[in-house]
Design a protein around this motif. Structure first.
Motif, PDB file in Angstrom:
ATOM      1  N   ASN A 198       0.780  -1.242   0.000  1.00  0.00           N
ATOM      2  CA  ASN A 198       0.000   0.000   0.000  1.00  0.00           C
ATOM      3  C   ASN A 198       0.812   1.294   0.000  1.00  0.00           C
ATOM      4  O   ASN A 198       0.315   2.327  -0.451  1.00  0.00           O
ATOM      5  N   LEU A 199       2.052   1.251   0.508  1.00  0.00           N
ATOM      6  CA  LEU A 199       2.806   2.491   0.667  1.00  0.00           C
ATOM      7  C   LEU A 199       4.163   2.498  -0.042  1.00  0.00           C
ATOM      8  O   LEU A 199       4.596   3.527  -0.529  1.00  0.00           O
ATOM      9  N   ASN A 200       4.821   1.336  -0.079  1.00  0.00           N
ATOM     10  CA  ASN A 200       6.207   1.325  -0.519  1.00  0.00           C
ATOM     11  C   ASN A 200       6.541   0.017  -1.236  1.00  0.00           C
ATOM     12  O   ASN A 200       6.989  -0.952  -0.609  1.00  0.00           O
ATOM     13  N   PRO A 201       6.373  -0.034  -2.548  1.00  0.00           N
ATOM     14  CA  PRO A 201       6.646  -1.273  -3.285  1.00  0.00           C
ATOM     15  C   PRO A 201       8.123  -1.666  -3.305  1.00  0.00           C
ATOM     16  O   PRO A 201       8.456  -2.786  -3.686  1.00  0.00           O
ATOM     17  N   ASP A 202       9.011  -0.753  -2.905  1.00  0.00           N
ATOM     18  CA  ASP A 202      10.443  -1.075  -2.848  1.00  0.00           C
ATOM     19  C   ASP A 202      10.832  -1.794  -1.562  1.00  0.00           C
ATOM     20  O   ASP A 202      11.942  -2.313  -1.443  1.00  0.00           O
ATOM     21  N   LEU A 203       9.930  -1.821  -0.576  1.00  0.00           N
ATOM     22  CA  LEU A 203      10.266  -2.370   0.734  1.00  0.00           C
ATOM     23  C   LEU A 203      10.445  -3.877   0.676  1.00  0.00           C
ATOM     24  O   LEU A 203       9.642  -4.584   0.065  1.00  0.00           O
TER      25      LEU A 203
END
Length: 283
Positions: A198-203
């Motif tokens: 939902n917020l950070n696809p790189d995480l």
């Protein structure tokens, strides 16, 4: 009893599934990592300050972000949290930039400090647009000045923690090799999955770091072996032993790596710093 708490194959698969589209080795700006665990007392701050010092010892430029209102990473780096004019709080609400608020530590890394004032950020951030990405935007302005940005997260899933996870490329999870630590790991992985979606696809999860390890305790040996069996190379090879010198160091305002470089705990964190640098080549 240990088997009941053993991580499932599904959890191991979830760690592999949480990955970003772009390899970290391809990024030219700072590698940004959260030191996180929703369980308290597992050595997050000890890991953050000692990893920062260990990376500096290997000629890396490091910024340590103290995202916990208790300000332990600030004090453990030799910075008096009671005498600060600007802190992470001012950065998050847009009153200052990191360049103005950061302090240089005697150990060679910069610190974005915090104190009790940061607790009020939970309320003030609610009114802001993109409130979960305020830290990400602030770090972006100084990312080219550092090789690593380490974010010491509080032990709760709060708006502050979400800011850390939204800003990061990955999560380092310090954990004790105990029964309840395995139960808490599942909750943390689920949180990271939600932020990834939902917020950070790189995480992504960078790895699990075994801390406060006592090889004389059979249960800890068993849990350590289970972690290696289920999570494979997601478990760092470095193991941080239970060490009194690491515990004493914060009272002197120094990481253990600087306070007593010859101690077993300090040497373990130096090895962990080298392992982190090496791992960046393959991520």
């Amino acid at each position: 009893m240990v088997n009941e708490a053993a991580p499932s194959g599904e959890e191991a698969g979830e760690l592999e599934a949480i990955s970003g589209a772009e390899p970290l080795a391809a990024k030219r700006t700072a590698r940004i990592f959260c030191i996180a665990n929703q369980k308290g007392g597992v050595g997050k701050t000890t890991t953050a300050v000692n990893l920062a010092a260990a990376l500096v010892a290997q000629e890396q430029r490091v910024l340590l972000v103290d995202l916990d209102p208790q300000g332990n990473a600030t004090m453990g780096s030799g910075i008096d949290k009671r005498e600060l004019q600007a802190t992470l709080y001012q950065v998050l609400i847009g009153e200052a930039g990191i360049a103005e608020a950061a302090k240089a530590s005697e150990s060679g890394y910069d610190v974005l400090p915090s104190n009790r004032e940061l607790a009020g950020a939970e309320i003030d951030l609610v009114e802001l647009e993109e409130r979960e990405r305020q830290l990400k935007h602030a770090i972006a302005a100084v990312a080219d000045r550092y090789d690593f940005v380490l974010i010491d997260c509080p032990p709760t899933l709060s708006l502050l923690t979400l800011n850390g996870l939204a800003a990061a490329h990955g999560v380092i999870i310090p954990m004790q090799c105990e029964y309840f630590a395995l139960e808490g790991l599942s909750d943390l992985v689920n949180t990271i999955k939600r932020v990834h979606a939902n917020l950070n696809p790189d995480l992504r999860v960078i790895g699990l770091l075994r801390v406060m390890f006592d090889p004389r305790v059979t249960l800890q040996q068993q849990v350590s072996a289970q972690l290696e069996s289920h999570f494979g190379d997601k478990v760092f090879k470095s193991i941080i032993p239970r060490n009194v010198r690491l515990a004493e160091a914060p009272s002197y305002g120094l990481p253990g790596v600087v306070f007593d470089p010859a101690s077993k705990g300090a040497q373990a964190y130096v090895a962990f710093g080298a392992e982190m640098i090496e791992r960046m080549k393959t991520l």
